[in-house]
Design a protein around this motif. Structure first.
Motif, PDB file in Angstrom:
ATOM      1  N   ASP A 166       2.239   2.071  -1.075  1.00 33.63           N
ATOM      2  CA  ASP A 166       1.484   0.866  -1.443  1.00 33.63           C
ATOM      3  C   ASP A 166       0.024   1.190  -1.733  1.00 33.63           C
ATOM      4  OD1 ASP A 166       1.412  -2.053  -1.780  1.00 33.63           O
ATOM      5  OD2 ASP A 166       0.115  -2.025  -0.021  1.00 33.63           O
ATOM      6  N   VAL A 167      -0.599   1.964  -0.861  1.00 36.13           N
ATOM      7  CA  VAL A 167      -1.987   2.401  -1.069  1.00 36.13           C
ATOM      8  C   VAL A 167      -2.082   3.848  -0.614  1.00 36.13           C
ATOM      9  CG1 VAL A 167      -4.427   1.976  -0.593  1.00 36.13           C
ATOM     10  CG2 VAL A 167      -2.818   0.059  -0.575  1.00 36.13           C
ATOM     11  N   HIS A 209      -1.313   4.585 -10.894  1.00 39.50           N
ATOM     12  CA  HIS A 209      -0.595   4.684  -9.618  1.00 39.50           C
ATOM     13  C   HIS A 209       0.882   4.472  -9.889  1.00 39.50           C
ATOM     14  CE1 HIS A 209      -0.438   4.743  -5.255  1.00 39.50           C
ATOM     15  NE2 HIS A 209       0.242   3.608  -5.232  1.00 39.50           N
ATOM     16  N   GLY A 210       1.675   5.522  -9.755  1.00 41.71           N
ATOM     17  CA  GLY A 210       3.082   5.465 -10.122  1.00 41.71           C
ATOM     18  C   GLY A 210       3.908   4.574  -9.214  1.00 41.71           C
ATOM     19  N   ILE A 239     -10.425   4.127  -8.715  1.00 43.40           N
ATOM     20  CA  ILE A 239      -9.212   3.431  -8.315  1.00 43.40           C
ATOM     21  C   ILE A 239      -8.179   3.604  -9.422  1.00 43.40           C
ATOM     22  CG2 ILE A 239      -8.178   1.135  -7.943  1.00 43.40           C
ATOM     23  CD1 ILE A 239     -10.872   0.269  -6.757  1.00 43.40           C
ATOM     24  N   THR A 240      -6.914   3.770  -9.032  1.00 43.22           N
ATOM     25  CA  THR A 240      -5.812   3.671  -9.991  1.00 43.22           C
ATOM     26  C   THR A 240      -4.870   2.572  -9.541  1.00 43.22           C
ATOM     27  OG1 THR A 240      -4.529   5.367  -8.810  1.00 43.22           O
ATOM     28  CG2 THR A 240      -5.885   6.101 -10.677  1.00 43.22           C
ATOM     29  N   MET A 248      -8.525   5.952  -4.979  1.00 49.92           N
ATOM     30  CA  MET A 248      -7.558   5.153  -4.231  1.00 49.92           C
ATOM     31  C   MET A 248      -6.522   4.584  -5.194  1.00 49.92           C
ATOM     32  SD  MET A 248      -8.082   1.812  -1.754  1.00 49.92           S
ATOM     33  CE  MET A 248      -8.683   2.768  -0.340  1.00 49.92           C
ATOM     34  N   GLY A 249      -5.255   4.914  -4.962  1.00 46.43           N
ATOM     35  CA  GLY A 249      -4.165   4.355  -5.740  1.00 46.43           C
ATOM     36  C   GLY A 249      -3.631   3.104  -5.064  1.00 46.43           C
ATOM     37  N   ILE A 250      -3.508   2.021  -5.823  1.00 46.73           N
ATOM     38  CA  ILE A 250      -3.089   0.735  -5.266  1.00 46.73           C
ATOM     39  C   ILE A 250      -1.904   0.198  -6.071  1.00 46.73           C
ATOM     40  CG2 ILE A 250      -3.801  -1.633  -4.743  1.00 46.73           C
ATOM     41  CD1 ILE A 250      -6.702  -0.626  -4.626  1.00 46.73           C
ATOM     42  N   SER A 251      -0.815  -0.095  -5.389  1.00 50.08           N
ATOM     43  CA  SER A 251       0.339  -0.690  -6.053  1.00 50.08           C
ATOM     44  C   SER A 251       0.090  -2.180  -6.289  1.00 50.08           C
ATOM     45  CB  SER A 251       1.604  -0.518  -5.206  1.00 50.08           C
ATOM     46  OG  SER A 251       2.671  -1.268  -5.768  1.00 50.08           O
TER      47      SER A 251
END
Length: 447
Positions: free
Chosen positions: A206-207, A200-201, A75-76, A25-28
């Motif tokens: 956002d997610v 997460h770039g 997670i990133t 899961m990428g999270i800003s």
């Protein structure tokens, strides 16, 4: 899907080490920026534990429902150098500790994003973060760090290359295994679900949920059925196999995204090996016809494998991204380990192979007395390959104190173990100490 294909997939899982290597899961964290670092860290912890609260639960549900193992849940986050720069703090270790605490709270295996992007130069947050890496990795268990030192459009930041060689040596003094959680990139991608280089770039939503599939054993088994056939048949067989594997990843990724209420990002269809028997990229290359990985012809076979995997994956899923190709981490691949122990696979050959596959010199153990400038020169060489070829390359190199060529180091788990590989004794210090920037190649100006 008919019964034959269902049984084929079941066999891949039961007998050929097919798994979904990771749901990430990428999270800003852009909305967590605060001039007060304590407030920022609290926002970061709250956002991660809220957004990823059900990540592990959903992944386990899907494992049970579909019978597909999901090896890692990760997670990133947005590169911390961007988030922490507003604080004015002299080190960012507390941010790393916060990430570690949040990762433990939601039960994920790793969290990536203690990162800096310095391919064209430093901002103050980058300098602070890079100097914080050794202590941050010392004080955490699940945090992964990465630094991007070059790109095709900007060239190579040789000041950063020099500094990262020194950081690797600092990690060695604390705990050489910490370098397994540090990746130095050229052309880093924003949606990489694999560690230790994932972040997460800022161009991501956002997610988002990204998945990484893997199946070296599946590809090798498929190739066993076409012995003696032409390379055209070999390539087509790999392509068809990659198609099946990617379809599985897309199915799980889309369903997980739906249940979590987040965007579906990408499927990274990299062939990521493990030390387990039958889960080796090296064995695929040997099945193609090499007596041992590392011998003449290895680079050509790997180029074909990497391309065929991409072609099959792209046909299976319209959202393919990340790194996508074949990984060649020396310590994580039983076939690579065996070839390195025999002296057939060398650092120079691995470097040549990185010109045609995913990432670069990965999990390479070298003698403990290797100078920082030599590490920096290895980073520079890999960055140059990435810059000129417009591809992602990286270095994850591990000097081991007290170890010499002929010794080995045990990492444990997915990292496996690695023989200590020789590096050139001749110095690169004068070049590294020049600093400055290697200019971007001329094709960077194509628009």
């Amino acid at each position: 899907m008919d019964l034959r294909r269902i049984m084929e997939t079941v066999n891949m899982i039961d007998n050929e080490n097919l798994d979904l290597r990771t749901t990430t899961m990428g999270i800003s964290l852009l909305d967590c920026i605060d001039s007060d670092s304590d407030r920022a860290c609290q926002k970061i912890y709250d956002k991660i534990t809220t957004k990823a609260e059900n990540l592990v639960k959903v992944a386990r549900e899907l494992e049970t429902e579909y019978g597909i193992p999901i090896a890692n849940k990760r997670i990133t986050v947005t590169p911390i150098s961007l988030i922490a720069a507003a604080s004015g703090d002299s080190d960012y270790v507390k941010y790393a500790v916060t990430l570690d605490k949040a990762a433990k709270a939601v039960g994920v295996d790793l969290i990536g994003g203690f990162s800096a992007l310095v391919h064209k130069g430093y901002q103050n947050g980058d300098r602070v973060l890079i100097k914080s890496i050794p202590q941050a990795l010392k004080e955490t268990e699940r945090v992964c760090s990465s630094v991007n030192v070059g790109s095709t459009r900007s060239g190579i930041n040789m000041d950063a290359v020099k500094e990262m060689g020194q950081i690797v040596i600092e990690n060695e003094k604390i705990n050489p295994l910490n370098n397994g959680n540090l990746v130095i990139f050229c052309n880093a991608v924003e949606d990489n679900p694999f560690m230790a280089g994932g972040f997460h770039g800022v161009g991501e939503s956002d997610v988002a949920l990204n998945v990484g599939v893997s199946g070296p054993g599946v590809v090798k088994t498929a190739l066993e059925k076409v012995k003696g056939e032409s390379m055209d048949v070999v390539a087509e067989t790999i392509k068809q196999t990659a198609f099946k594997v990617t379809r599985m990843g897309q199915l799980v990724g889309q369903e997980a995204s739906k249940r979590l209420g987040v965007d579906f990002g990408i499927v990274d269809l990299s062939l990521a090996p493990t030390p387990a028997q039958g889960d080796s990229v090296a064995n695929i290359l040997e099945e193609i016809g090499l007596e041992s990985v590392g011998t003449h012809g290895t680079t050509a076979a790997l180029a074909m494998l990497n391309d065929a995997v991409k072609k099959g994956g792209i046909m299976a899923c319209s959202h393919v991204g990340g790194l996508s190709g074949a990984f060649i981490p020396e310590s994580e691949d039983a076939g690579m380990i065996a070839a390195a122990e025999k002296g057939i696979l060398t650092v120079d050959k691995l470097e040549a192979m990185t010109a045609v596959c995913s990432v670069g010199l990965d999990m390479i153990a070298v003698p403990g007395d290797t100078p920082a400038e030599t590490i920096s020169a290895m980073i520079a060489d890999e960055a140059a390959i990435g810059m000129i070829n417009n591809k992602t390359t990286a270095v994850r190199v591990i000097p081991v104190p007290g170890k010499e060529v002929g010794d080995s180091i045990e990492f444990g788990g997915l990292f496996g173990y690695a023989p200590i590989m020789p590096v050139h004794k001749e110095s690169s210090a004068a070049m590294i100490n020049r600093g400055g920037r290697i200019p971007a190649p001329v094709h960077s100006f194509k628009n």
